[in-house]
Write an enzyme that holds these catalytic residues in place. Structure first.
Site, PDB file in Angstrom:
ATOM      1  N   ARG A  73       0.551  -1.052  -0.030  1.00  0.00           N
ATOM      2  CA  ARG A  73       0.299  -0.348  -0.105  1.00  0.00           C
ATOM      3  C   ARG A  73       0.886   1.019  -0.082  1.00  0.00           C
ATOM      4  O   ARG A  73       0.348   1.849  -0.617  1.00  0.00           O
ATOM      5  CB  ARG A  73      -0.572   0.276   0.984  1.00  0.00           C
ATOM      6  CG  ARG A  73      -2.085   0.878   1.965  1.00  0.00           C
ATOM      7  CD  ARG A  73      -3.069   0.912   2.141  1.00  0.00           C
ATOM      8  NE  ARG A  73      -2.670   0.941   3.887  1.00  0.00           N
ATOM      9  CZ  ARG A  73      -3.249   1.371   5.106  1.00  0.00           C
ATOM     10  NH1 ARG A  73      -4.844   0.464   4.564  1.00  0.00           N
ATOM     11  NH2 ARG A  73      -2.840   1.141   5.857  1.00  0.00           N
ATOM     12  N   LYS A 175      -2.375   6.674   1.277  1.00  0.00           N
ATOM     13  CA  LYS A 175      -2.272   7.448   2.748  1.00  0.00           C
ATOM     14  C   LYS A 175      -1.865   8.539   2.596  1.00  0.00           C
ATOM     15  O   LYS A 175       0.020   8.943   2.682  1.00  0.00           O
ATOM     16  CB  LYS A 175      -1.812   6.098   3.729  1.00  0.00           C
ATOM     17  CG  LYS A 175      -2.449   5.975   4.794  1.00  0.00           C
ATOM     18  CD  LYS A 175      -2.159   4.977   5.036  1.00  0.00           C
ATOM     19  CE  LYS A 175      -2.524   4.394   7.292  1.00  0.00           C
ATOM     20  NZ  LYS A 175      -3.780   4.660   6.993  1.00  0.00           N
ATOM     21  N   GLU A 209     -16.339   6.378   5.177  1.00  0.00           N
ATOM     22  CA  GLU A 209     -15.696   5.870   5.330  1.00  0.00           C
ATOM     23  C   GLU A 209     -15.446   7.501   6.513  1.00  0.00           C
ATOM     24  O   GLU A 209     -16.017   8.792   6.410  1.00  0.00           O
ATOM     25  CB  GLU A 209     -14.631   5.749   5.326  1.00  0.00           C
ATOM     26  CG  GLU A 209     -13.500   6.379   4.190  1.00  0.00           C
ATOM     27  CD  GLU A 209     -12.023   6.543   4.680  1.00  0.00           C
ATOM     28  OE1 GLU A 209     -11.586   5.221   5.270  1.00  0.00           O
ATOM     29  OE2 GLU A 209     -11.544   6.561   3.289  1.00  0.00           O
TER      30      GLU A 209
HETATM   31  C1  LIG Z   1      -5.779   3.870   7.254  1.00  0.00           C
HETATM   32  C2  LIG Z   1      -6.783   4.389   7.381  1.00  0.00           C
HETATM   33  C3  LIG Z   1      -7.480   3.228   7.773  1.00  0.00           C
HETATM   34  C4  LIG Z   1      -7.290   1.818   8.094  1.00  0.00           C
HETATM   35  O1  LIG Z   1      -6.451   1.212   7.572  1.00  0.00           O
HETATM   36  P1  LIG Z   1      -6.123   0.451   8.404  1.00  0.00           P
HETATM   37  O2  LIG Z   1      -5.430  -0.599   7.797  1.00  0.00           O
HETATM   38  O3  LIG Z   1      -7.256  -0.497   8.128  1.00  0.00           O
HETATM   39  O4  LIG Z   1      -5.166   0.440   9.183  1.00  0.00           O
HETATM   40  C5  LIG Z   1      -9.006   4.026   6.720  1.00  0.00           C
HETATM   41  N1  LIG Z   1      -9.054   4.908   6.840  1.00  0.00           N
HETATM   42  C6  LIG Z   1      -8.237   5.969   6.002  1.00  0.00           C
HETATM   43  C7  LIG Z   1      -8.370   7.473   5.445  1.00  0.00           C
HETATM   44  C8  LIG Z   1      -7.125   5.685   6.692  1.00  0.00           C
HETATM   45  O5  LIG Z   1      -5.788   6.757   7.234  1.00  0.00           O
END
Ligand SMILES: *Cc1c(COP(=O)(O)O)cnc(C)c1O
Length: 329
Positions: A73, A175, A209
């Site tokens: 990722r 991210k 989300e």
């Molecule tokens: C990091 C993150 C998540 C969760 O990701 P994980 O891999 O489960 O820790 C979900 N939404 C956003 C916007 C994030 O930055």
């Protein structure tokens, strides 16, 4: 334990990209990074990061959860930000060496070591708004963290926001810091106005989300969550929970759902946020159009608890790692 994210190990791992290649990575004492004020990241937000955990078991070894998925990722995020993409072996090797080096600083379960690889554009050029940063620094911070729910968990209250998008499709699954900057205003406004903990972003009624966690509905025999698309972050916790839910006989429904469907499900389905920091965090109340809607009785539900326990048993070495999610250090 101190607040999540405020305590750091004594060392970081760091590597620089220049002259078209990655240099030798090193483990260095944690210290401020000298940076040129013209560095690309300060002006044009060329950055991305990862977040995942390593656990230390009673056997004295450390185990990193889904390292390869987080490395993959991070590479996709770097690509999306047009930053130099670290090789899989380089990044995974840096993580493993840092964890091995700091193993004595990893607290025992339910505490863990949170790892935060961060990649920033360091090209010294304030005229480079429309060009990539051809120089970069990649560092990994390590932070001992306690149980997120230490001292008891209070179910979360979310504002169901159908007015704002968290970010744009272009970088929705990356991210990168800009996404949190984009979500911050709506989140702070919602906290001040409605006393909520988080905002559930539902642009045009599409339930997506929150600012930093995925959203799932969990029934007695079904788990419902949005299918992967470019608008939201593809959480590794989300993926792990879906796989464990299938193992446990739940029907896994990856499908889009609207705010109306969410509100209709609230009396019978449990709602939860998923992410590395908290694993699963129960949602007790939704605020929509000024009204509060309880999720079931507003208390954490048994299915959320069952799935969280199943995942944590793997983290803590109390259940077999049937999906090969752990990398032993
Ligand atoms: C990091 C993150 C998540 C969760 O990701 P994980 O891999 O489960 O820790 C979900 N939404 C956003 C916007 C994030 O930055």
């Amino acid at each position: 334990m101190e607040q999540f994210g405020t305590v750091f190990c004594s060392n970081i791992s760091i590597v620089r990209f220049k002259d078209g290649q990655w240099q030798e990575p090193a483990i260095e004492p944690l210290a401020p990074l000298p940076m040129h004020p013209a560095a690309h990241v300060f002006h044009y937000a060329s950055s991305c990061f990862e977040g995942f955990k390593a656990y230390r078991w009673e056997d004295g070894r450390a185990y990193i959860f889904r390292l390869q998925d987080h490395v993959a990722r991070m590479r996709r995020s770097a690509e999306s930000m047009r930053l130099p993409v670290p090789d899989t072996e380089l990044l995974a090797g840096m993580v493993k060496r840092l964890v091995a080096n700091q193993i004595a600083e990893i607290p025992l379960p339910p505490s863990a070591l949170y790892l935060r690889p961060t990649l920033i554009g360091t090209l010294e050029n304030i005229g480079a708004a429309a060009s990539p940063s051809t120089e970069a620094t990649l560092f990994i911070l390590a932070s001992p963290v306690g149980d997120y729910f230490e001292g008891g968990s209070r179910p979360l209250k979310l504002l169901v926001d159908d007015q704002h998008a968290r970010t744009t499709a272009q970088i929705g699954s990356t991210k990168t810091g800009g996404n949190y900057a984009s979500a911050l205003g709506p989140i702070l406004d919602a906290k001040a106005k409605y006393g909520v903990d988080q905002v559930l972003f539902c642009p045009d009624g599409d339930v997506q989300e929150t600012g930093a966690a995925n959203f799932l509905l969990i029934g007695d025999d079904e788990v419902v969550t949005k299918p992967l698309n470019e608008m939201f972050l593809h959480g590794v916790t989300r993926d792990s929970i879906l796989k464990l839910a299938a193992d446990l006989g739940y029907k896994v429904s990856e499908r889009d759902f609207t705010v109306d469907e969410l509100l209709a499900a609230a009396p019978t389905y449990e709602a939860t946020l998923s992410g590395t920091a908290a694993c699963l965090a129960p949602v007790g109340c939704l605020v929509y159009e000024g009204k509060e809607i309880l999720v079931r009785d507003g208390q954490p539900g048994p299915n959320t608890e069952k799935l969280r326990s199943a995942l944590q048993a793997i983290h803590f070495g109390q259940a077999p790692d049937t999906h090969n999610w752990l990398t032993q250090v």
